[in-house]
Write a protein that holds these residues in place. Structure first.
Motif, PDB file in Angstrom:
ATOM      1  N   PHE A 215    -120.434  69.514  64.061  1.00  0.00           N
ATOM      2  CA  PHE A 215    -120.364  70.715  63.236  1.00  0.00           C
ATOM      3  C   PHE A 215    -120.085  70.322  61.792  1.00  0.00           C
ATOM      4  O   PHE A 215    -119.809  69.159  61.492  1.00  0.00           O
ATOM      5  CB  PHE A 215    -119.288  71.674  63.763  1.00  0.00           C
TER       6      PHE A 215
ATOM      7  N   GLU B  73    -110.151  81.191  65.836  1.00  0.00           N
ATOM      8  CA  GLU B  73    -110.045  80.581  64.496  1.00  0.00           C
ATOM      9  C   GLU B  73    -111.394  80.260  63.849  1.00  0.00           C
ATOM     10  O   GLU B  73    -112.256  79.653  64.483  1.00  0.00           O
ATOM     11  CB  GLU B  73    -109.231  79.296  64.659  1.00  0.00           C
ATOM     12  N   ILE B  74    -111.529  80.624  62.565  1.00  0.00           N
ATOM     13  CA  ILE B  74    -112.677  80.142  61.800  1.00  0.00           C
ATOM     14  C   ILE B  74    -112.235  79.184  60.680  1.00  0.00           C
ATOM     15  O   ILE B  74    -113.034  78.422  60.157  1.00  0.00           O
ATOM     16  CB  ILE B  74    -113.545  81.298  61.222  1.00  0.00           C
ATOM     17  N   GLU B  75    -110.966  79.255  60.317  1.00  0.00           N
ATOM     18  CA  GLU B  75    -110.443  78.349  59.284  1.00  0.00           C
ATOM     19  C   GLU B  75    -108.951  78.162  59.500  1.00  0.00           C
ATOM     20  O   GLU B  75    -108.268  79.079  59.951  1.00  0.00           O
ATOM     21  CB  GLU B  75    -110.701  78.965  57.885  1.00  0.00           C
TER      22      GLU B  75
ATOM     23  N   SER C 246    -109.235  74.294  55.672  1.00  0.00           N
ATOM     24  CA  SER C 246    -110.320  73.610  56.383  1.00  0.00           C
ATOM     25  C   SER C 246    -111.126  74.633  57.187  1.00  0.00           C
ATOM     26  O   SER C 246    -110.608  75.251  58.114  1.00  0.00           O
ATOM     27  CB  SER C 246    -109.708  72.559  57.317  1.00  0.00           C
TER      28      SER C 246
HETATM   29  P1  ATP Z   1    -109.613  74.670  67.903  1.00  0.00           P
HETATM   30  O1  ATP Z   1    -108.149  74.929  68.113  1.00  0.00           O
HETATM   31  O2  ATP Z   1    -110.460  75.894  68.022  1.00  0.00           O
HETATM   32  O3  ATP Z   1    -110.126  73.494  68.673  1.00  0.00           O
HETATM   33  P2  ATP Z   1    -108.763  73.286  65.595  1.00  0.00           P
HETATM   34  O4  ATP Z   1    -107.500  74.023  65.288  1.00  0.00           O
HETATM   35  O5  ATP Z   1    -108.676  71.986  66.281  1.00  0.00           O
HETATM   36  O6  ATP Z   1    -109.769  74.265  66.379  1.00  0.00           O
HETATM   37  P3  ATP Z   1    -109.115  72.350  62.958  1.00  0.00           P
HETATM   38  O7  ATP Z   1    -108.788  70.963  63.310  1.00  0.00           O
HETATM   39  O8  ATP Z   1    -108.096  73.162  62.241  1.00  0.00           O
HETATM   40  O9  ATP Z   1    -109.585  73.136  64.279  1.00  0.00           O
HETATM   41  O10 ATP Z   1    -110.493  72.356  62.180  1.00  0.00           O
HETATM   42  C1  ATP Z   1    -110.752  73.157  61.053  1.00  0.00           C
HETATM   43  C2  ATP Z   1    -111.964  74.024  61.270  1.00  0.00           C
HETATM   44  O11 ATP Z   1    -113.073  73.251  61.715  1.00  0.00           O
HETATM   45  C3  ATP Z   1    -111.792  75.106  62.329  1.00  0.00           C
HETATM   46  O12 ATP Z   1    -111.160  76.239  61.806  1.00  0.00           O
HETATM   47  C4  ATP Z   1    -113.212  75.373  62.719  1.00  0.00           C
HETATM   48  O13 ATP Z   1    -113.811  76.310  61.839  1.00  0.00           O
HETATM   49  C5  ATP Z   1    -113.886  74.035  62.582  1.00  0.00           C
HETATM   50  N1  ATP Z   1    -113.995  73.416  63.910  1.00  0.00           N
HETATM   51  C6  ATP Z   1    -113.099  72.636  64.535  1.00  0.00           C
HETATM   52  N2  ATP Z   1    -113.538  72.256  65.745  1.00  0.00           N
HETATM   53  C7  ATP Z   1    -114.770  72.808  65.899  1.00  0.00           C
HETATM   54  C8  ATP Z   1    -115.744  72.785  66.945  1.00  0.00           C
HETATM   55  N3  ATP Z   1    -115.564  72.100  68.056  1.00  0.00           N
HETATM   56  N4  ATP Z   1    -116.894  73.478  66.742  1.00  0.00           N
HETATM   57  C9  ATP Z   1    -117.119  74.164  65.613  1.00  0.00           C
HETATM   58  N5  ATP Z   1    -116.221  74.221  64.589  1.00  0.00           N
HETATM   59  C10 ATP Z   1    -115.061  73.554  64.723  1.00  0.00           C
END
Ligand code: ATP
Length: 451
Positions: free
Chosen positions: A202, A272-274, A314
């Motif tokens: 992604f 979550e989107i960000e 992020s």
């Molecule tokens: P989640 O808890 O849903 O696995 P995360 O908290 O690990 O997500 P972050 O590490 O905060 O996600 O990543 C920042 C952003 O990157 C997220 O808000 C999301 O928009 C995007 N992101 C993370 N993992 C993915 C994924 N597997 N597919 C698509 N987008 C992603």
């Protein structure tokens, strides 16, 4: 509409060329998607609007770093040690699940036996949970050994931290300042799901905003506010579909002191989107320790060397893309050419976000003079707007095709155009038509596409 809204959106996205499953001719590969013509334009629009907002700040600098990084980088960042999910496997059907998602009921209702959860799919016994690191491993060069072991980045952030000094010196930056990067990230998710929400490859849009430690709380609040406003003002996402989720102690990543997530109310649930996190001085300190390089900042005011704190917004491009599709998808009724109400699907994108901004139609495709004039209008507008010329099918059908992909305006060239140089401009949302003189059309449309 609610029950199958998700299916309808996925169907539309595939049918009209926004998103396709990757490697479909070979049976597909879970967690990977291709973006078609309209999807690529929409993705670029999202990224450009993000850049537009942050570059207007003057103290944000861009960078682009490699996707592959050496093992030591991820030892320093803590990803090798900490970046895992807890995985359980069914001893009968061998399906694998993320333990936290399983316990939240995301795979379906779970039954308990002897105090232990059973497989939500077949009711079989589950293995004990084990750590599963989410990074994809590879080797750089022909020799596969520990010294050549490398990883596809799970976030773009680490490439930013190790460039802190380069940007500081080359841009003569002063605190507070940010370094921003857009690029691909990879996570070997245990169960990719919900269309493009959880995928294995992604794109992220990340800012590492370096601040004096005592100002970290203030800038954390600043970024939470700024990023929420971006979704509303730049993307036109409905305020009531956004949620501010404050992460609990258990949810916080190993490096974070505080984090607020932007949640969107997807048809499958809010998620979550960000994420906006206060990463403290964790990353710079760790890279100093592992690289032995000096990554401190000389504070002119106090004449001291300090290690800045970092506030990180992020965001994931595909999740935002998906949220925009959900937010703008609508079904209503519009009168057809005979005045009879007809059901239609419409994507109510903000005009500046729409992949195609103006569609241009000659009323009839078999009248040479109408076609010629319509092509002239296309030439007139093509450098200022994303335009599309279409002469096939009835006007009503052509409108519906554009409604479905969110084109905000359709221009029709009819017999009156040949007499008085006016065209009809039809508004996607209301269906209302206005006659506009071609001499004024550029200014008229420019006004409509203002952010
Ligand atoms: P989640 O808890 O849903 O696995 P995360 O908290 O690990 O997500 P972050 O590490 O905060 O996600 O990543 C920042 C952003 O990157 C997220 O808000 C999301 O928009 C995007 N992101 C993370 N993992 C993915 C994924 N597997 N597919 C698509 N987008 C992603």
């Amino acid at each position: 509409m609610k029950e199958n809204k998700l299916e309808k959106i996925i169907n539309l996205a595939e049918r009209r060329g926004f998103v396709f499953k990757s490697y479909e001719v070979y049976g597909g590969l879970r967690g990977f998607y291709d973006f078609g013509h309209l999807g690529v334009i929409l993705k670029n629009n999202i990224k450009n609007l993000w850049l537009k907002d942050i570059l207007s700040m003057q103290n944000i600098y861009l960078i682009e770093t490699p996707i592959i990084g050496p093992r030591i980088l991820y030892e320093a960042s803590g990803h090798i040690e900490n970046f895992y999910d807890r995985l359980v496997e069914c001893k009968s059907c061998h399906n694998r699940f993320r333990e936290d998602h399983l316990l939240k009921g995301e795979y379906g209702e779970i039954k308990i036996k002897d105090n232990k959860a059973l497989c939500p799919l077949c009711g079989g016994e589950l293995t004990e949970a084990r750590n599963f690191n989410l990074m994809f491993k590879t080797f750089v060069g022909p020799v596969e050994e520990l010294s050549t072991e490398s990883y596809l980045r799970p976030e773009t952030a680490q490439g930013i931290f190790i460039n802190f000094k380069n940007i500081l010196n080359s841009m003569r930056a002063k605190l507070p300042f940010g370094i921003a990067q857009i690029g691909k990230s990879f996570r070997n998710e245990i169960t990719p799901k919900n269309f493009i929400f959880r995928i294995r490859e992604f794109e992220q849009m990340e800012i590492e905003f370096f601040v004096r430690p005592e100002e970290a709380d203030k800038y954390f609040e600043f970024w939470v506010e700024k990023r929420f406003n971006w979704y509303i003002n730049f993307l036109g996402i409905k305020k009531e579909n956004l949620i501010k989720h404050i992460q609990t102690e258990e949810e916080l990543a190993h490096y974070a002191k505080a984090a607020v997530d932007v949640y969107y109310k997807f048809p499958f649930g809010e998620d979550e989107i960000e994420g906006i996190a206060n990463r403290t001085d964790y990353d710079l300190k760790r890279h100093m320790e592992y690289s032995k390089e000096d990554l401190t900042y000389f504070d002119e005011k106090t004449k001291n060397k300090i290690i800045p704190y970092v506030i990180e917004p992020s965001a994931g491009v595909e999740r935002i893309f998906f949220a925009i599709l959900c937010d703008s998808y609508d079904e209503d009724e519009m009168p057809n050419e005979k005045g009879k109400l007809e059901k239609r699907i419409v994507l109510r994108f903000k005009p500046w976000l729409a992949p195609i901004q103006v569609a241009i139609f000659p009323l009839l495709s078999n009248r040479e003079n109408l076609v010629k004039k319509a092509k002239e209008v296309y030439e007139l507008l093509k450098n200022d707007f994303r335009v599309y010329y279409d002469e096939s099918g009835s006007i009503g059908r052509r409108y519906r095709r554009q409604d479905e992909i969110g084109t905000p305006y359709c221009i029709t060239i009819d017999f009156q155009t040949l007499e008085d140089n006016t065209v009809t401009v039809r508004d996607r949302d209301t269906g209302n038509q206005e006659r506009i003189n071609l001499e004024e059309i550029n200014d008229y449309l420019k006004d409509k596409f203002k952010l």
